[in-house]
Motif scaffolding. Structure first.
Motif, PDB file in Angstrom:
ATOM      1  N   ARG A 124      17.322 166.316 105.101  1.00 31.30           N
ATOM      2  CA  ARG A 124      18.359 165.396 105.608  1.00 31.30           C
ATOM      3  C   ARG A 124      19.425 165.786 106.623  1.00 31.30           C
ATOM      4  N   VAL A 125      19.744 165.305 107.507  1.00 29.90           N
ATOM      5  CA  VAL A 125      20.770 165.611 108.511  1.00 29.90           C
ATOM      6  C   VAL A 125      21.859 164.267 108.535  1.00 29.90           C
ATOM      7  N   GLY A 126      23.189 164.544 108.692  1.00 33.95           N
ATOM      8  CA  GLY A 126      23.808 163.605 109.069  1.00 33.95           C
ATOM      9  C   GLY A 126      25.219 164.012 109.977  1.00 33.95           C
ATOM     10  N   ALA A 127      25.922 162.929 110.444  1.00 38.30           N
ATOM     11  CA  ALA A 127      27.091 163.293 111.341  1.00 38.30           C
ATOM     12  C   ALA A 127      28.065 162.204 111.053  1.00 38.30           C
ATOM     13  N   GLY A 128      29.375 162.638 111.114  1.00 35.56           N
ATOM     14  CA  GLY A 128      30.339 161.606 111.151  1.00 35.56           C
ATOM     15  C   GLY A 128      31.618 162.252 111.109  1.00 35.56           C
ATOM     16  N   VAL A 129      32.744 161.877 110.439  1.00 34.56           N
ATOM     17  CA  VAL A 129      34.149 162.301 110.396  1.00 34.56           C
ATOM     18  C   VAL A 129      34.729 162.886 109.337  1.00 34.56           C
ATOM     19  N   ALA A 147      32.697 165.898 111.859  1.00 36.27           N
ATOM     20  CA  ALA A 147      32.099 166.537 110.753  1.00 36.27           C
ATOM     21  C   ALA A 147      30.433 166.304 110.714  1.00 36.27           C
ATOM     22  N   TYR A 148      29.832 167.219 110.112  1.00 34.93           N
ATOM     23  CA  TYR A 148      28.247 167.056 110.283  1.00 34.93           C
ATOM     24  C   TYR A 148      27.815 167.692 108.721  1.00 34.93           C
ATOM     25  N   ASN A 149      26.430 167.414 108.388  1.00 35.30           N
ATOM     26  CA  ASN A 149      25.779 168.086 107.359  1.00 35.30           C
ATOM     27  C   ASN A 149      24.461 168.169 107.593  1.00 35.30           C
ATOM     28  N   VAL A 150      23.629 169.372 106.868  1.00 27.74           N
ATOM     29  CA  VAL A 150      22.267 169.372 107.030  1.00 27.74           C
ATOM     30  C   VAL A 150      21.877 170.047 105.836  1.00 27.74           C
ATOM     31  N   GLY A 151      20.945 169.726 105.225  1.00 23.31           N
ATOM     32  CA  GLY A 151      20.437 170.119 104.106  1.00 23.31           C
ATOM     33  C   GLY A 151      19.037 169.733 103.501  1.00 23.31           C
ATOM     34  N   ALA A 152      18.704 169.882 102.084  1.00 24.31           N
ATOM     35  CA  ALA A 152      17.629 169.561 101.352  1.00 24.31           C
ATOM     36  C   ALA A 152      17.916 168.702 100.204  1.00 24.31           C
ATOM     37  N   THR A 153      17.023 168.261  99.717  1.00 21.54           N
ATOM     38  CA  THR A 153      16.920 167.395  98.452  1.00 21.54           C
ATOM     39  C   THR A 153      15.844 167.776  97.311  1.00 21.54           C
ATOM     40  N   LEU A 154      16.169 167.454  96.283  1.00 18.45           N
ATOM     41  CA  LEU A 154      15.308 167.664  95.196  1.00 18.45           C
ATOM     42  C   LEU A 154      15.470 166.530  94.196  1.00 18.45           C
ATOM     43  N   GLY A 155      14.523 165.693  93.630  1.00 18.17           N
ATOM     44  CA  GLY A 155      14.642 164.469  92.827  1.00 18.17           C
ATOM     45  C   GLY A 155      13.731 164.063  92.006  1.00 18.17           C
ATOM     46  N   PHE A 156      13.957 163.130  91.131  1.00 19.43           N
ATOM     47  CA  PHE A 156      13.113 162.529  90.401  1.00 19.43           C
ATOM     48  C   PHE A 156      13.045 160.997  90.336  1.00 19.43           C
ATOM     49  N   THR A 170      27.701 171.910 105.124  1.00 23.26           N
ATOM     50  CA  THR A 170      28.779 170.817 105.764  1.00 23.26           C
ATOM     51  C   THR A 170      29.899 171.539 106.891  1.00 23.26           C
ATOM     52  N   GLY A 171      29.861 171.143 108.128  1.00 24.34           N
ATOM     53  CA  GLY A 171      30.896 171.669 108.792  1.00 24.34           C
ATOM     54  C   GLY A 171      32.058 170.465 109.120  1.00 24.34           C
ATOM     55  N   ALA A 172      33.249 170.840 108.874  1.00 21.35           N
ATOM     56  CA  ALA A 172      34.390 169.820 109.346  1.00 21.35           C
ATOM     57  C   ALA A 172      35.441 170.449 109.945  1.00 21.35           C
ATOM     58  N   SER A 173      36.366 169.563 110.780  1.00 21.66           N
ATOM     59  CA  SER A 173      37.560 170.456 111.336  1.00 21.66           C
ATOM     60  C   SER A 173      38.650 169.392 110.967  1.00 21.66           C
ATOM     61  N   TYR A 174      39.790 169.942 111.256  1.00 22.17           N
ATOM     62  CA  TYR A 174      40.957 169.328 110.897  1.00 22.17           C
ATOM     63  C   TYR A 174      42.250 170.004 111.872  1.00 22.17           C
ATOM     64  N   THR A 175      43.275 169.141 111.883  1.00 27.37           N
ATOM     65  CA  THR A 175      44.308 169.513 112.855  1.00 27.37           C
ATOM     66  C   THR A 175      45.778 169.905 112.217  1.00 27.37           C
ATOM     67  N   ASN A 189      43.906 173.800 115.958  1.00 24.99           N
ATOM     68  CA  ASN A 189      42.784 172.998 115.061  1.00 24.99           C
ATOM     69  C   ASN A 189      42.188 173.940 114.040  1.00 24.99           C
ATOM     70  N   GLY A 190      41.896 173.377 112.978  1.00 20.16           N
ATOM     71  CA  GLY A 190      41.043 174.469 111.979  1.00 20.16           C
ATOM     72  C   GLY A 190      39.634 173.844 111.698  1.00 20.16           C
ATOM     73  N   GLN A 191      38.501 175.068 111.721  1.00 16.33           N
ATOM     74  CA  GLN A 191      37.213 174.786 111.474  1.00 16.33           C
ATOM     75  C   GLN A 191      36.788 175.191 109.984  1.00 16.33           C
ATOM     76  N   GLN A 192      36.313 174.493 109.185  1.00 17.52           N
ATOM     77  CA  GLN A 192      36.012 175.007 107.717  1.00 17.52           C
ATOM     78  C   GLN A 192      34.304 174.479 107.557  1.00 17.52           C
ATOM     79  N   ASN A 193      33.745 175.506 106.917  1.00 21.15           N
ATOM     80  CA  ASN A 193      32.391 175.191 106.458  1.00 21.15           C
ATOM     81  C   ASN A 193      32.270 175.200 105.103  1.00 21.15           C
ATOM     82  N   ASN A 194      31.658 174.303 104.331  1.00 18.35           N
ATOM     83  CA  ASN A 194      31.700 174.207 102.921  1.00 18.35           C
ATOM     84  C   ASN A 194      29.942 173.878 102.621  1.00 18.35           C
ATOM     85  N   LEU A 195      29.568 174.307 101.401  1.00  9.08           N
ATOM     86  CA  LEU A 195      28.507 174.143 100.896  1.00  9.08           C
ATOM     87  C   LEU A 195      28.750 173.135  99.772  1.00  9.08           C
ATOM     88  N   VAL A 196      28.117 171.863  99.903  1.00 10.02           N
ATOM     89  CA  VAL A 196      28.264 170.686  99.202  1.00 10.02           C
ATOM     90  C   VAL A 196      27.352 170.206  98.599  1.00 10.02           C
TER      91      VAL A 196
END
Length: 311
Positions: A124-129, A147-156, A170-175, A189-196
């Motif tokens: 999946r890939v997504g973008a937003g705020v 903000a944006y995110n990209v990654g993988a999914t595993l489910g049942f 996930t990458g997001a910025s702030y002021t 402005n700050g930039q922060q990358n997270n593993l969600v």
């Protein structure tokens, strides 16, 4: 004497002719009608027309005339041994039966992706705020940034209910607020990358040809890397510095929910679009520039594809 001999000879001649004629009639073989129902009839056939066979009984060749429909007769064996086919019996072979049976068989309905039970995986890939969580600090500005995110999914999944875990970069910025003491600085402005890591349950329902889902769950977030701070001067000169090198490893928790729509659904894959909102449980009361990470609420619209892993 001679007068008696002549009548005797004439009588003998007539008697011989009658006996011979009678013998000929008795020796003549009858015709045989073989019917479709496998019964046979010995007759003397008089005529065959388009629809009927006209005949007399073999033991009464001068008797009344009878008619038999040709559709009831398979063949005639004439008294001279010749055979004439009248109506051929239908021959039913295995080859002729099988196509008919194949047409009447009902193929089992093919199950679609969300009708099956089993494991699935996807991308999946997504973008937003990204929205800064309630700060109560003079260092962070409120408002939203990309903000944006990209990654993988595993489910049942089972009976249109799915449980899944994602791993999203996930990458997001702030002021940041610019203190009055910082002369010549236009913005920071700050930039922060997270593993969600969200864990979600999704309930699906089908409306017309579209399958809709509602999801809810929780997530854990961890800063991936130190991040950066971009400082823009009054002359629009930009400088970047690393930010918060000690923040990596600090976990942030929150809740997540969303809506989704399956736009393509086949037996072994599904393509979807969705909208999610990630809400951090904490705030930024204790935020310190370059010392702590920023807790962000993120809203994103995404798309992806899921693949069936079970038979």
């Amino acid at each position: 004497m001679r007068s008696l001999l002549k009548p005797a000879l004439v009588f003998s001649l007539i008697l011989g002719v009658c006996i011979f004629a009678t013998a000929q009639v008795k020796l003549k073989k009858p015709d045989v009608i073989q019917k479709i129902d496998k019964t046979s009839l010995e007759v003397v056939i008089d005529e065959i027309n388009k629809t009927d066979i006209l005949y007399r009984k073999a033991n009464d060749p001068k008797g009344p005339l009878y008619a038999m429909p040709k559709k009831e007769v398979r063949k005639i064996i004439w008294n001279n041994g010749d055979v004439e086919d009248i109506t051929l019996a239908p021959v039913v072979s295995q080859q002729s039966v099988q196509p008919v049976l194949a047409k009447t068989e009902i193929a089992p309905a093919s199950l679609l992706f969300w009708d099956k039970t089993g494991l699935f995986a996807g991308l999946r890939v997504g973008a937003g705020v990204g929205i800064t969580a309630t700060s109560n600090t003079t260092s962070l500005s409120s408002g939203s940034r990309f903000a944006y995110n990209v990654g993988a999914t595993l489910g049942f999944r089972a009976k249109a209910i799915g449980v899944q875990v994602d791993a999203l970069y996930t990458g997001a910025s702030y002021t940041l607020r610019v203190p009055g003491t910082m002369q010549g600085v236009k913005s920071v402005n700050g930039q922060q990358n997270n593993l969600v890591i969200p864990v979600m349950a999704t309930f699906y329902t089908k409306i017309s040809k579209t399958r809709l889902g509602i999801s809810a769950g929780g997530f854990a977030s961890m800063q991936a890397g130190p991040g950066s701070t971009k400082i823009t001067s009054s002359e629009n000169k930009i400088s970047n510095v690393k930010n918060c090198s000690t923040c990596t490893g600090e976990a942030i928790f929150g809740i997540v929910g969303g809506l989704s729509a399956t736009v393509v659904e086949r037996a072994n894959h599904s393509i979807f679009i969705d909208a999610r909102y990630y809400h951090s449980l904490g705030d930024n009361t204790g935020y310190k520039i370059a010392e702590t990470g920023v807790k962000l609420n993120v809203g994103a619209i995404g798309a992806g594809v899921l693949f069936n892993l079970s038979r």
